[in-house]
Design a protein around this motif. Structure first.
Motif, PDB file in Angstrom:
ATOM      1  N   THR A   1      -2.107  17.787 -52.541  1.00 58.68           N
ATOM      2  CA  THR A   1      -2.112  18.547 -53.791  1.00 58.68           C
ATOM      3  C   THR A   1      -2.256  17.549 -54.931  1.00 58.68           C
ATOM      4  O   THR A   1      -1.282  16.886 -55.320  1.00 58.68           O
ATOM      5  N   PRO A   2      -3.460  17.383 -55.465  1.00 55.76           N
ATOM      6  CA  PRO A   2      -3.675  16.341 -56.477  1.00 55.76           C
ATOM      7  C   PRO A   2      -3.238  16.782 -57.863  1.00 55.76           C
ATOM      8  O   PRO A   2      -3.379  17.938 -58.247  1.00 55.76           O
TER       9      PRO A   2
ATOM     10  N   VAL B   1      -9.772  11.592 -53.026  1.00 54.08           N
ATOM     11  CA  VAL B   1      -9.551  13.023 -52.787  1.00 54.08           C
ATOM     12  C   VAL B   1     -10.858  13.762 -53.055  1.00 54.08           C
ATOM     13  O   VAL B   1     -11.408  13.697 -54.154  1.00 54.08           O
TER      14      VAL B   1
ATOM     15  N   GLU C   1      -4.766  16.952 -46.068  1.00 56.35           N
ATOM     16  CA  GLU C   1      -4.879  17.660 -47.340  1.00 56.35           C
ATOM     17  C   GLU C   1      -3.751  17.244 -48.253  1.00 56.35           C
ATOM     18  O   GLU C   1      -2.622  16.978 -47.803  1.00 56.35           O
TER      19      GLU C   1
ATOM     20  N   ASN D   1      -9.747  18.853 -51.550  1.00 60.07           N
ATOM     21  CA  ASN D   1      -8.462  18.158 -51.547  1.00 60.07           C
ATOM     22  C   ASN D   1      -8.171  17.464 -50.216  1.00 60.07           C
ATOM     23  O   ASN D   1      -7.006  17.291 -49.826  1.00 60.07           O
TER      24      ASN D   1
ATOM     25  N   LYS E   1       2.174  16.155 -52.766  1.00 56.37           N
ATOM     26  CA  LYS E   1       1.641  15.964 -54.115  1.00 56.37           C
ATOM     27  C   LYS E   1       1.321  14.488 -54.348  1.00 56.37           C
ATOM     28  O   LYS E   1       2.113  13.608 -54.008  1.00 56.37           O
TER      29      LYS E   1
END
Length: 384
Positions: free
Chosen positions: A370-371, A322, A368, A326, A37
């Motif tokens: 998780t924004p 990003v 990758e 993602n 994250k």
């Protein structure tokens, strides 16, 4: 029968082993970790002032050595070392007796030559009258005229000697040439000063309010200023503003103006010497300090990011952006100065990108994430 039983047992064993293998495969299967994250935000767009930054050193506006200009014993010191003094304040006293006597002697010579001149004038006028009446020779006229002229010259010489005597007497009292701060005294009371035909240094006084600050600009920065001001019609009497900060702070608390620029760029260093002047009413600034300077050049719209969101690699500065899927992209950028803890981004972004501002160390280019969107307003300060 036995053969069938044996086959049956083998089949059961094979089924059990297969079940065990399948169970082990399910227990040891690799499960990829979730995407880390991170917090993303779009660059902040706002109007900023571009500053030209430099470093320099403070210097006293005036620094004067105070020597003993006449010979004599030092009689008194009228200040404390390091004291702030006013212009014409008495600082040192040298023994005055002999110099007062010289003044009296010169004054007596004047009085004597005045009397001689008075007598010569009377005799000269009488000789001229007798000569006009043909009752006296012309030699008497020439004699008393010469005596009169000699007395005039002697009187002027005596007056000059009186001026010198008074001047030497004034040198026995050393006063402050301006408001300033005194250094330590170099000679104690009772010592002979000014002897041997050499001046004795008594102390030094500096003017520390205001202070000068000397710094240099390279050719590129100088051309940048010229370009920024080429279309402006500045008041020729106006002075460019300067801001100054000390080495132990990040702020620019002192305000001053540009006072002087050198006659040209030094061809050996490619720099131009410049000087600013800063008020110092509290005397908290000392000569010789290393200081940071900045001068406003122009106001423009710019993109800003938290300074910690901007990384540095061998190829230059970069940020982590990003994309739609993602996936993290390392984007090279050109940066400007820091404004209120935010770094100006001159090139590389258009303002629509999602830039990682928190969790930078958990992200990598091509990976990758998780924004999570930052709170409304300015981008949050970057954290690992």
């Amino acid at each position: 029968m036995r053969r069938h039983a044996k086959r049956y047992l083998m089949l059961v064993a094979l089924l059990a082993a297969s079940t065990l293998i399948v169970a082990c495969d399910k227990r040891n299967a690799y499960v990829p970790p979730p995407a880390p994250k991170v917090t993303v935000a779009k660059p902040l767009r706002k109007s900023v002032v571009d500053y030209l930054e430099a470093t320099g050193n403070t210097q006293a506006m005036q620094s004067v050595n105070l020597p003993a200009r006449v010979e004599g014993y030092l009689q008194a010191i009228k200040f404390q070392d390091g004291q702030h003094v006013k212009k014409d304040q008495l600082l040192f006293v040298i023994q005055q007796d002999q110099y007062k006597a010289k003044v009296k002697e010169a004054q007596a010579s004047i009085d004597s030559y005045k009397a001689t001149l008075t007598q010569a004038e009377i005799e000269y006028n009488r000789a001229k009258k007798l000569y006009a009446e043909k009752a006296g020779p012309d030699t008497e006229v020439v004699k008393w005229q010469t005596t009169r002229d000699s007395a005039i010259a002697s009187l002027e010489s005596a007056r000059a000697q009186l001026d010198i005597a008074k001047l030497n007497l004034s040198y026995t009292m050393i006063t402050a040439p301006f408001d300033g701060r005194m250094g330590r005294h170099q000679v104690d009371v009772g010592n002979l000063v000014g002897g041997g035909g050499q001046q004795t240094l008594l102390s030094t006084i500096i003017q520390d309010d205001p202070l000068y600050v000397y710094f240099t600009l390279n050719e590129r920065e100088l051309l940048r200023i010229i370009k920024a001001h080429e279309n402006k019609h500045d008041d020729p009497k106006g002075k460019a503003a300067l801001e100054m900060g000390l080495s132990n702070t990040t702020s620019y608390n002192y305000k001053g103006t540009l006072d002087y620029t050198d006659l040209g760029v030094d061809p050996q260093t490619g720099t131009l010497l410049m000087r600013g002047v800063f008020p110092n009413p509290k005397r908290d600034l000392l000569p010789g300090l290393f200081v940071r300077l900045r001068a406003p050049v122009e106001t423009r719209d710019a993109l800003l990011l938290p300074e910690a969101a901007v990384g540095v690699a061998q190829v230059g500065h970069y940020v982590l952006v990003v994309g739609d899927k993602n996936i993290v992209e390392q984007r090279p950028v050109s940066v400007g100065t820091v404004v209120d803890g935010m770094r100006i981004i001159d090139k590389g972004l258009d303002g629509s990108e999602r830039v990682i501002v928190n969790g930078i160390q958990r992200a990598r280019a091509g990976g990758e994430v998780t924004p999570e969107e930052a709170a409304p307003g300015a981008p949050a300060a970057a954290k690992p």
